[in-house]
Design an enzyme around this catalytic site. Structure first.
Site, PDB file in Angstrom:
ATOM      1  CG  HIS A  42      -2.308   7.693   2.081  1.00 57.34           C
ATOM      2  ND1 HIS A  42      -2.685   6.372   1.998  1.00 57.34           N
ATOM      3  CD2 HIS A  42      -2.841   8.145   3.246  1.00 57.34           C
ATOM      4  CE1 HIS A  42      -3.404   6.050   3.060  1.00 57.34           C
ATOM      5  NE2 HIS A  42      -3.504   7.120   3.834  1.00 57.34           N
ATOM      6  NE  ARG A  71       0.342   5.504   5.426  1.00 55.74           N
ATOM      7  CZ  ARG A  71      -0.597   4.656   5.049  1.00 55.74           C
ATOM      8  NH1 ARG A  71      -1.702   4.540   5.779  1.00 55.74           N
ATOM      9  NH2 ARG A  71      -0.454   3.919   3.976  1.00 55.74           N
ATOM     10  CG  HIS A  97       4.939   8.769   4.364  1.00 51.52           C
ATOM     11  ND1 HIS A  97       3.774   9.150   3.760  1.00 51.52           N
ATOM     12  CD2 HIS A  97       4.711   7.525   4.891  1.00 51.52           C
ATOM     13  CE1 HIS A  97       2.871   8.205   3.895  1.00 51.52           C
ATOM     14  NE2 HIS A  97       3.384   7.213   4.578  1.00 51.52           N
ATOM     15  CD  GLU A 138      -4.682   6.419  -1.805  1.00 55.43           C
ATOM     16  OE1 GLU A 138      -4.050   5.927  -0.835  1.00 55.43           O
ATOM     17  OE2 GLU A 138      -4.788   5.847  -2.892  1.00 55.43           O
ATOM     18  CB  THR A 156       0.962   0.136   5.296  1.00 57.15           C
ATOM     19  OG1 THR A 156       0.682   0.427   3.915  1.00 57.15           O
ATOM     20  CG2 THR A 156       0.807  -1.362   5.528  1.00 57.15           C
ATOM     21  CG  HIS A 199      -1.805  -1.907  -0.608  1.00 55.07           C
ATOM     22  ND1 HIS A 199      -0.839  -2.756  -0.156  1.00 55.07           N
ATOM     23  CD2 HIS A 199      -1.912  -0.944   0.325  1.00 55.07           C
ATOM     24  CE1 HIS A 199      -0.377  -2.345   1.024  1.00 55.07           C
ATOM     25  NE2 HIS A 199      -1.015  -1.230   1.335  1.00 55.07           N
ATOM     26  CG  ASP A 200       1.436  -4.876  -1.652  1.00 53.99           C
ATOM     27  OD1 ASP A 200       2.289  -4.016  -1.364  1.00 53.99           O
ATOM     28  OD2 ASP A 200       0.826  -5.532  -0.790  1.00 53.99           O
ATOM     29  N   GLY A 212       2.736   2.389  -5.627  1.00 54.70           N
ATOM     30  CA  GLY A 212       3.420   3.074  -4.549  1.00 54.70           C
ATOM     31  C   GLY A 212       4.861   2.667  -4.367  1.00 54.70           C
ATOM     32  CG  HIS A 213       6.138   1.198  -0.503  1.00 55.94           C
ATOM     33  ND1 HIS A 213       5.068   0.804   0.262  1.00 55.94           N
ATOM     34  CD2 HIS A 213       6.683   2.251   0.148  1.00 55.94           C
ATOM     35  CE1 HIS A 213       4.981   1.567   1.332  1.00 55.94           C
ATOM     36  NE2 HIS A 213       5.936   2.464   1.291  1.00 55.94           N
TER      37      HIS A 213
END
Length: 214
Positions: free
Chosen positions: A16, A18, A23, A46, A76, A167-168, A189-190
């Protein structure tokens, strides 16, 4: 990391970049696409459908492009598209990608009422934004929130849309989410990075694969 199929048995990669490229960068997309092609894996790129982003996607031709409503400077992803409102932006972008054989997914909220617009603008899939699901996991509201996602997936599938999610999501909540039938792909992700630091990459990846294949 993302996983494709249900049972989710095939791994793919998501990047992704941005608009501010703080990043992942546009220059990272082509080498990652080559690596995925060498390994027989899909790449999902993305991003917000600005002209420079679309140029990168069209030049690298990943298997999938997920369009997200992240404006420049946004920290985000925190909401899905109002597809009807942004149809004039999305429709030509999706047409360009479809013409190149790139599957398009649109990032949406689970309670978005107008999923038929995803089909109208030419998308093949939607990606359910799962922050609300993750936040409710283990709470008194968990079952009610889960049902919102279940019904959203059913509505999308009834329209002929494939359903992704992300997401999450993490090792603690993913298995519950995959109780929803027909989820094609989940993006981690994270959580993946943090869990690998804490537990080791082999253990974490093995755990995700076990969850996705069950």
């Amino acid at each position: 990391m993302s996983s494709v199929g249900h049972p989710l048995s095939r791994q793919s990669a998501t990047i992704h970049p941005r608009p501010d490229q703080r990043h992942a960068r546009y220059d990272d997309v082509a080498p990652l696409q080559r690596l995925c092609a060498e390994r027989g894996r899909e790449l999902n790129v993305e991003g917000y459908p600005a002209a420079d982003f679309l140029d990168v996607v069209k030049s690298t031709r990943p298997a999938q492009c997920t369009l997200v409503p992240d404006m420049p400077g946004q920290l985000t992803s925190d909401h899905g598209w109002d597809i009807e409102q942004h149809a004039a932006l999305l429709r030509p972008a999706i047409a360009q990608l479809n013409d190149l054989g790139i599957r398009v997914s649109l990032f949406v909220d689970a309670d978005y009422p107008a999923l038929e617009w995803a089909r109208e603008v030419g998308a093949a899939r939607v990606e359910l934004y799962t922050e609300r699901f993750a936040e409710s996991h283990g709470s008194a509201q968990a079952d009610a929130v889960f049902d919102t996602y279940l019904q959203a997936a059913r509505r999308a599938q009834a329209l002929g849309l494939g359903v992704n999610a992300g997401h999450d999501l993490d090792l603690h909540n993913l298995a519950r989410f995959l109780d929803i039938p027909g989820i094609l792909e989940v993006s981690i992700g994270h959580a993946l990075v943090v869990e690998c630091i804490e537990l080791g990459i082999d253990k974490v990846l093995g755990s995700y694969l076990e969850i996705c294949q069950s």
